[in-house]
Design a protein around this motif. Structure first.
Motif, PDB file in Angstrom:
ATOM      1  N   ILE A   1      17.436 -28.505  36.389  1.00  0.00           N
ATOM      2  CA  ILE A   1      16.191 -27.731  36.469  1.00  0.00           C
ATOM      3  C   ILE A   1      16.451 -26.618  37.469  1.00  0.00           C
ATOM      4  O   ILE A   1      16.892 -26.870  38.595  1.00  0.00           O
ATOM      5  CB  ILE A   1      15.007 -28.596  36.923  1.00  0.00           C
ATOM      6  N   VAL A   2      16.206 -25.385  37.038  1.00  0.00           N
ATOM      7  CA  VAL A   2      16.395 -24.222  37.896  1.00  0.00           C
ATOM      8  C   VAL A   2      15.017 -23.740  38.343  1.00  0.00           C
ATOM      9  O   VAL A   2      14.103 -23.617  37.516  1.00  0.00           O
ATOM     10  CB  VAL A   2      17.139 -23.086  37.160  1.00  0.00           C
ATOM     11  N   THR A   3      14.864 -23.485  39.641  1.00  0.00           N
ATOM     12  CA  THR A   3      13.557 -23.097  40.169  1.00  0.00           C
ATOM     13  C   THR A   3      13.649 -21.805  40.978  1.00  0.00           C
ATOM     14  O   THR A   3      14.707 -21.467  41.524  1.00  0.00           O
ATOM     15  CB  THR A   3      12.970 -24.194  41.075  1.00  0.00           C
ATOM     16  N   ALA A   4      12.519 -21.114  41.051  1.00  0.00           N
ATOM     17  CA  ALA A   4      12.395 -19.893  41.863  1.00  0.00           C
ATOM     18  C   ALA A   4      10.908 -19.636  42.080  1.00  0.00           C
ATOM     19  O   ALA A   4      10.056 -20.283  41.463  1.00  0.00           O
ATOM     20  CB  ALA A   4      13.055 -18.699  41.171  1.00  0.00           C
ATOM     21  N   ARG A   5      10.611 -18.683  42.955  1.00  0.00           N
ATOM     22  CA  ARG A   5       9.223 -18.251  43.158  1.00  0.00           C
ATOM     23  C   ARG A   5       9.099 -16.789  42.749  1.00  0.00           C
ATOM     24  O   ARG A   5      10.031 -15.998  42.942  1.00  0.00           O
ATOM     25  CB  ARG A   5       8.807 -18.429  44.616  1.00  0.00           C
ATOM     26  N   ASP A   6       7.924 -16.446  42.174  1.00  0.00           N
ATOM     27  CA  ASP A   6       7.703 -15.059  41.808  1.00  0.00           C
ATOM     28  C   ASP A   6       7.259 -14.261  43.028  1.00  0.00           C
ATOM     29  O   ASP A   6       7.207 -14.789  44.155  1.00  0.00           O
ATOM     30  CB  ASP A   6       6.689 -14.940  40.659  1.00  0.00           C
TER      31      ASP A   6
ATOM     32  N   PRO B   1       5.414 -21.023  42.023  1.00  0.00           N
ATOM     33  CA  PRO B   1       6.664 -21.681  41.623  1.00  0.00           C
ATOM     34  C   PRO B   1       6.896 -21.618  40.120  1.00  0.00           C
ATOM     35  O   PRO B   1       5.958 -21.736  39.328  1.00  0.00           O
ATOM     36  CB  PRO B   1       6.442 -23.129  42.076  1.00  0.00           C
ATOM     37  N   PHE B   2       8.137 -21.437  39.741  1.00  0.00           N
ATOM     38  CA  PHE B   2       8.546 -21.451  38.341  1.00  0.00           C
ATOM     39  C   PHE B   2       9.803 -22.303  38.217  1.00  0.00           C
ATOM     40  O   PHE B   2      10.606 -22.373  39.143  1.00  0.00           O
ATOM     41  CB  PHE B   2       8.823 -20.034  37.828  1.00  0.00           C
ATOM     42  N   GLY B   3       9.940 -22.947  37.065  1.00  0.00           N
ATOM     43  CA  GLY B   3      11.122 -23.759  36.838  1.00  0.00           C
ATOM     44  C   GLY B   3      11.314 -24.025  35.366  1.00  0.00           C
ATOM     45  O   GLY B   3      10.374 -23.942  34.570  1.00  0.00           O
ATOM     46  N   LEU B   4      12.535 -24.326  34.991  1.00  0.00           N
ATOM     47  CA  LEU B   4      12.854 -24.616  33.598  1.00  0.00           C
ATOM     48  C   LEU B   4      14.085 -25.511  33.528  1.00  0.00           C
ATOM     49  O   LEU B   4      14.904 -25.539  34.446  1.00  0.00           O
ATOM     50  CB  LEU B   4      13.088 -23.324  32.814  1.00  0.00           C
ATOM     51  N   THR B   5      14.179 -26.249  32.434  1.00  0.00           N
ATOM     52  CA  THR B   5      15.335 -27.101  32.185  1.00  0.00           C
ATOM     53  C   THR B   5      16.452 -26.272  31.567  1.00  0.00           C
ATOM     54  O   THR B   5      16.208 -25.463  30.674  1.00  0.00           O
ATOM     55  CB  THR B   5      14.948 -28.255  31.241  1.00  0.00           C
ATOM     56  N   ALA B   6      17.674 -26.475  32.048  1.00  0.00           N
ATOM     57  CA  ALA B   6      18.821 -25.725  31.520  1.00  0.00           C
ATOM     58  C   ALA B   6      20.065 -26.600  31.575  1.00  0.00           C
ATOM     59  O   ALA B   6      20.242 -27.376  32.515  1.00  0.00           O
ATOM     60  CB  ALA B   6      19.047 -24.452  32.334  1.00  0.00           C
TER      61      ALA B   6
ATOM     62  N   ASP C   1      13.834 -11.021  39.232  1.00  0.00           N
ATOM     63  CA  ASP C   1      13.330 -10.451  40.478  1.00  0.00           C
ATOM     64  C   ASP C   1      13.579 -11.347  41.688  1.00  0.00           C
ATOM     65  O   ASP C   1      13.471 -10.892  42.822  1.00  0.00           O
ATOM     66  CB  ASP C   1      11.828 -10.172  40.361  1.00  0.00           C
ATOM     67  N   ALA C   2      13.876 -12.611  41.451  1.00  0.00           N
ATOM     68  CA  ALA C   2      14.011 -13.568  42.554  1.00  0.00           C
ATOM     69  C   ALA C   2      15.248 -13.260  43.403  1.00  0.00           C
ATOM     70  O   ALA C   2      16.324 -12.992  42.869  1.00  0.00           O
ATOM     71  CB  ALA C   2      14.097 -14.982  42.002  1.00  0.00           C
ATOM     72  N   GLU C   3      15.082 -13.302  44.717  1.00  0.00           N
ATOM     73  CA  GLU C   3      16.215 -13.127  45.625  1.00  0.00           C
ATOM     74  C   GLU C   3      16.999 -14.419  45.794  1.00  0.00           C
ATOM     75  O   GLU C   3      18.185 -14.393  46.118  1.00  0.00           O
ATOM     76  CB  GLU C   3      15.725 -12.625  46.983  1.00  0.00           C
ATOM     77  N   THR C   4      16.319 -15.554  45.575  1.00  0.00           N
ATOM     78  CA  THR C   4      16.989 -16.851  45.638  1.00  0.00           C
ATOM     79  C   THR C   4      16.490 -17.734  44.504  1.00  0.00           C
ATOM     80  O   THR C   4      15.384 -17.548  43.993  1.00  0.00           O
ATOM     81  CB  THR C   4      16.715 -17.580  46.979  1.00  0.00           C
ATOM     82  N   TRP C   5      17.301 -18.675  44.105  1.00  0.00           N
ATOM     83  CA  TRP C   5      16.917 -19.697  43.140  1.00  0.00           C
ATOM     84  C   TRP C   5      17.736 -20.959  43.420  1.00  0.00           C
ATOM     85  O   TRP C   5      18.716 -20.911  44.162  1.00  0.00           O
ATOM     86  CB  TRP C   5      17.071 -19.251  41.684  1.00  0.00           C
ATOM     87  N   ALA C   6      17.302 -22.065  42.860  1.00  0.00           N
ATOM     88  CA  ALA C   6      17.982 -23.336  43.110  1.00  0.00           C
ATOM     89  C   ALA C   6      18.233 -24.079  41.809  1.00  0.00           C
ATOM     90  O   ALA C   6      17.407 -24.056  40.897  1.00  0.00           O
ATOM     91  CB  ALA C   6      17.156 -24.211  44.050  1.00  0.00           C
ATOM     92  N   VAL C   7      19.386 -24.724  41.729  1.00  0.00           N
ATOM     93  CA  VAL C   7      19.755 -25.535  40.575  1.00  0.00           C
ATOM     94  C   VAL C   7      19.751 -26.998  40.997  1.00  0.00           C
ATOM     95  O   VAL C   7      20.438 -27.375  41.949  1.00  0.00           O
ATOM     96  CB  VAL C   7      21.157 -25.161  40.050  1.00  0.00           C
TER      97      VAL C   7
END
Length: 202
Positions: free
Chosen positions: A26-31, A36-41, A70-76
């Motif tokens: 699941i990859v997550t980021a904030r707008d 919060p936003f996230g999706l399965t990948a 647009d996100a400067e950071t994201w997490a897997v």
């Protein structure tokens, strides 16, 4: 099989790709507003150890594409074997995927999904277009790993890692027991072995 567009069978290609066993993330980021936003990948992959870099890809048709661009950071988050319901939850479009979740943020600033097998907090570095997907490359600025089995995906189905059993596993299942310094099959183990041998001869 030819790769000419007129002859290319997209479903057969998808099925062939399904032969490759992958993990589930699941990859997550904030707008920009902090939502919060996230999706399965399952398109996650390692790229480099020095500097530490990873990549994943997202369909150009995804509604969340602008968020990750647009996100400067994201997490897997590499999901653990018992997190199939979480994977299904974040694979569904349109729902409030974070409802009832309160994991806060990781050190990099992206939403944290608890219970993972591993987590990689990344600073967004590059984006490339590869056909109908955007490929996101990130530099890992923090990571965490837990001693748990990962959730895997193969041929359109979830699965679990099956490691070769050792002596302790056989003892725990009542299939073998210590006799002096040696390990010997119990009656249950002997019966199971005979049944497997009979199946192999069919």
């Amino acid at each position: 099989m030819t790769t000419e567009s007129a002859m290319f069978d997209a479903q057969a290609f998808r099925d062939a790709l399904g032969s490759f066993v992958t993990g589930v993330t699941i990859v997550t980021a904030r707008d920009e507003e902090g939502q919060p936003f996230g999706l399965t990948a399952n398109s996650f992959n390692s790229v480099s150890l020095d500097p530490p870099m990873v990549l994943w890809s997202l369909s150009l048709q995804s509604r969340t594409l602008p968020v990750f661009r647009d996100a400067e950071t994201w997490a897997v988050h590499v999901l653990a074997a018992d997190q199939q319901p979480m994977s299904d939850r974040f694979a569904r479009p349109g729902s409030d995927k974070f409802a009832g979740l309160d994991g806060g943020d990781g050190p990099e600033g992206a939403p944290l999904i608890e219970g993972y097998a591993a987590r990689f907090g990344c600073r967004a570095r590059f984006e490339y277009e590869g056909g109908d997907h955007a490929i996101f490359l990130g530099e890992v600025i923090e990571f965490d790993r837990r001693d748990t089995e990962p959730l895997i995906y193969h041929g359109g189905r979830y699965g679990r890692v099956m490691r070769a059993p050792d002596g302790e596993d056989l003892e725990r299942e009542g299939l073998a027991e210590k006799v002096g310094s040696e390990l010997a099959l119990t009656q249950r183990g002997t019966d199971l072995l005979a049944a497997l041998e009979a199946l192999a001869k069919r």
